[in-house]
Design a protein around this motif. Structure first.
Motif, mmCIF file in Angstrom:
data_model
loop_
_atom_site.group_PDB
_atom_site.id
_atom_site.type_symbol
_atom_site.label_atom_id
_atom_site.label_comp_id
_atom_site.label_asym_id
_atom_site.label_seq_id
_atom_site.Cartn_x
_atom_site.Cartn_y
_atom_site.Cartn_z
ATOM 1 N N ASP A 1 -2.743 9.291 3.395
ATOM 2 C CA ASP A 1 -2.134 8.080 3.945
ATOM 3 C C ASP A 1 -2.591 7.910 5.388
ATOM 4 O O ASP A 1 -2.124 8.613 6.282
ATOM 5 C CB ASP A 1 -0.605 8.190 3.865
ATOM 6 N N GLU A 2 -3.534 6.998 5.618
ATOM 7 C CA GLU A 2 -4.105 6.743 6.942
ATOM 8 C C GLU A 2 -4.516 8.054 7.630
ATOM 9 O O GLU A 2 -4.115 8.323 8.776
ATOM 10 C CB GLU A 2 -3.090 5.987 7.819
ATOM 11 N N LYS B 1 0.821 -1.214 0.000
ATOM 12 C CA LYS B 1 0.000 0.000 0.000
ATOM 13 C C LYS B 1 0.856 1.267 0.000
ATOM 14 O O LYS B 1 0.622 2.178 -0.785
ATOM 15 C CB LYS B 1 -0.943 0.012 1.217
ATOM 16 N N SER B 2 1.824 1.329 0.906
ATOM 17 C CA SER B 2 2.649 2.534 1.001
ATOM 18 C C SER B 2 3.494 2.726 -0.241
ATOM 19 O O SER B 2 3.647 3.850 -0.746
ATOM 20 C CB SER B 2 3.540 2.473 2.246
ATOM 21 N N LEU C 1 1.310 4.122 -2.967
ATOM 22 C CA LEU C 1 1.047 5.547 -2.819
ATOM 23 C C LEU C 1 2.267 6.364 -3.214
ATOM 24 O O LEU C 1 2.152 7.376 -3.916
ATOM 25 C CB LEU C 1 0.621 5.846 -1.376
ATOM 26 N N HIS C 2 3.442 5.942 -2.790
ATOM 27 C CA HIS C 2 4.663 6.694 -3.103
ATOM 28 C C HIS C 2 4.926 6.728 -4.604
ATOM 29 O O HIS C 2 5.337 7.767 -5.138
ATOM 30 C CB HIS C 2 5.849 6.076 -2.370
ATOM 31 N N PHE D 1 -1.418 13.273 5.754
ATOM 32 C CA PHE D 1 -0.808 12.135 6.423
ATOM 33 C C PHE D 1 -1.395 11.945 7.819
ATOM 34 O O PHE D 1 -1.999 12.853 8.395
ATOM 35 C CB PHE D 1 0.710 12.339 6.541
ATOM 36 N N GLN D 2 -1.172 10.758 8.376
ATOM 37 C CA GLN D 2 -1.665 10.458 9.716
ATOM 38 C C GLN D 2 -1.072 11.409 10.747
ATOM 39 O O GLN D 2 -1.743 11.816 11.700
ATOM 40 C CB GLN D 2 -1.322 9.014 10.086
ATOM 41 N N VAL E 1 -5.090 5.622 1.363
ATOM 42 C CA VAL E 1 -4.654 4.353 1.932
ATOM 43 C C VAL E 1 -5.190 4.272 3.357
ATOM 44 O O VAL E 1 -5.025 5.213 4.143
ATOM 45 C CB VAL E 1 -3.113 4.247 1.927
ATOM 46 N N THR E 2 -5.844 3.178 3.680
ATOM 47 C CA THR E 2 -6.413 3.027 5.016
ATOM 48 C C THR E 2 -6.480 1.551 5.388
ATOM 49 O O THR E 2 -6.483 0.673 4.516
ATOM 50 C CB THR E 2 -7.817 3.652 5.101
#
Length: 251
Positions: free
Chosen positions: A171-172, A51-52, A55-56, A96-97, A203-204
């Motif tokens: 991202d989360e 997932k990460s 996203l990147h 971002f989170q 992304v979650t």
């Protein structure tokens, strides 16, 4: 599944994207996916699913080992680092989170930071509009430390929206928030899609958060393991529970 695309109708496209980190395992293994303009997509998968990395690569924060990524009509592989940085600054928003606010700057100054970094004159009218939209017009002179976690995340969303980006990557974004505050933040992201036509890619790990999206894309072992249109929290949770077996059948 939207593994094909129609050019102008898509804000982000990935075609056969692979990302290797030199350990013999591909974090992404041939991912092809399209994200339409004005579409809210949640990306989910178990830990280590990619997932990460996805996203990147999709946001131009990392370059894939193979394949192509197109963002707002630009092939990222053809851009120099300087042009890629400019594209991210002008056409991409990030949430971002961890909020990533500068503690010494006020709410208004944090929101204006993308304009300042780009050397643009601040548009006070636009700032007023964005702050009202996220419910922080009365907090513009406050420092982040004087705000709740939910308010800080709303500042981060305002900062992401101030450049009128084509795409917002989240991202989360609700990972550090309580349930009620998370719902408020997700409603803001939903509203940015409906009112301003932004594309949101989130992304979650949270099925409830994913239920705010138009669709959910599932990743497993660096590959697309299916998607779910018009998701509900229960349907997402059920799919996640059986994702490993489902992905094996799909492969």
């Amino acid at each position: 599944m939207r593994t094909g695309w129609n050019g102008a109708g898509d804000a982000v496209r990935l075609e056969a994207v692979r990302k290797d980190y030199g350990n013999g395992v591909a974090a992404l293994d041939g991912v092809s996916l399209a994200f339409g303009r004005g579409e809210f997509t949640a990306v989910m998968g178990p830990s280590g699913s990619g997932k990460s990395t996805f996203l990147h690569c999709a946001a131009g924060l990392d370059r894939p080992s193979a394949g192509t990524v197109t963002l707002d009509g630009q092939n990222l592989g053809e851009l120099s680092e300087a042009r890629l940085t400019k594209l991210r600054r002008d056409r991409v928003g990030f949430v971002f989170q961890a909020f990533n606010l500068l503690p010494a700057l006020t709410v208004e100054q944090n929101v204006l930071l993308p304009h300042q970094l780009a050397g643009r004159r601040p548009d006070r009218g636009l700032v007023d509009q964005i702050l009202r939209r996220v419910g922080l017009a009365e907090r513009r002179r406050h420092l982040p430390g004087q705000l709740s976690g939910g308010q800080q995340q709303r500042v981060a969303i305002a900062r992401a929206l101030i450049t009128d980006p084509a795409v917002v990557f989240a991202d989360e974004p609700t990972g550090a928030l309580d349930t009620r505050t998370a719902a408020e933040v997700l409603a803001l992201l939903r509203e940015s899609v409906q009112a301003s036509g932004q594309t949101v890619i989130m992304v979650t790990h949270d099925p409830v958060a994913a239920s705010y999206a138009d669709r959910v894309v599932f990743l497993a072992d660096g590959r697309i393991a299916g998607e779910l249109p018009r998701p509900t929290a229960d349907a997402v949770a059920e799919r996640m529970t059986h994702l490993g077996a489902w992905a094996a059948v799909g492969a």
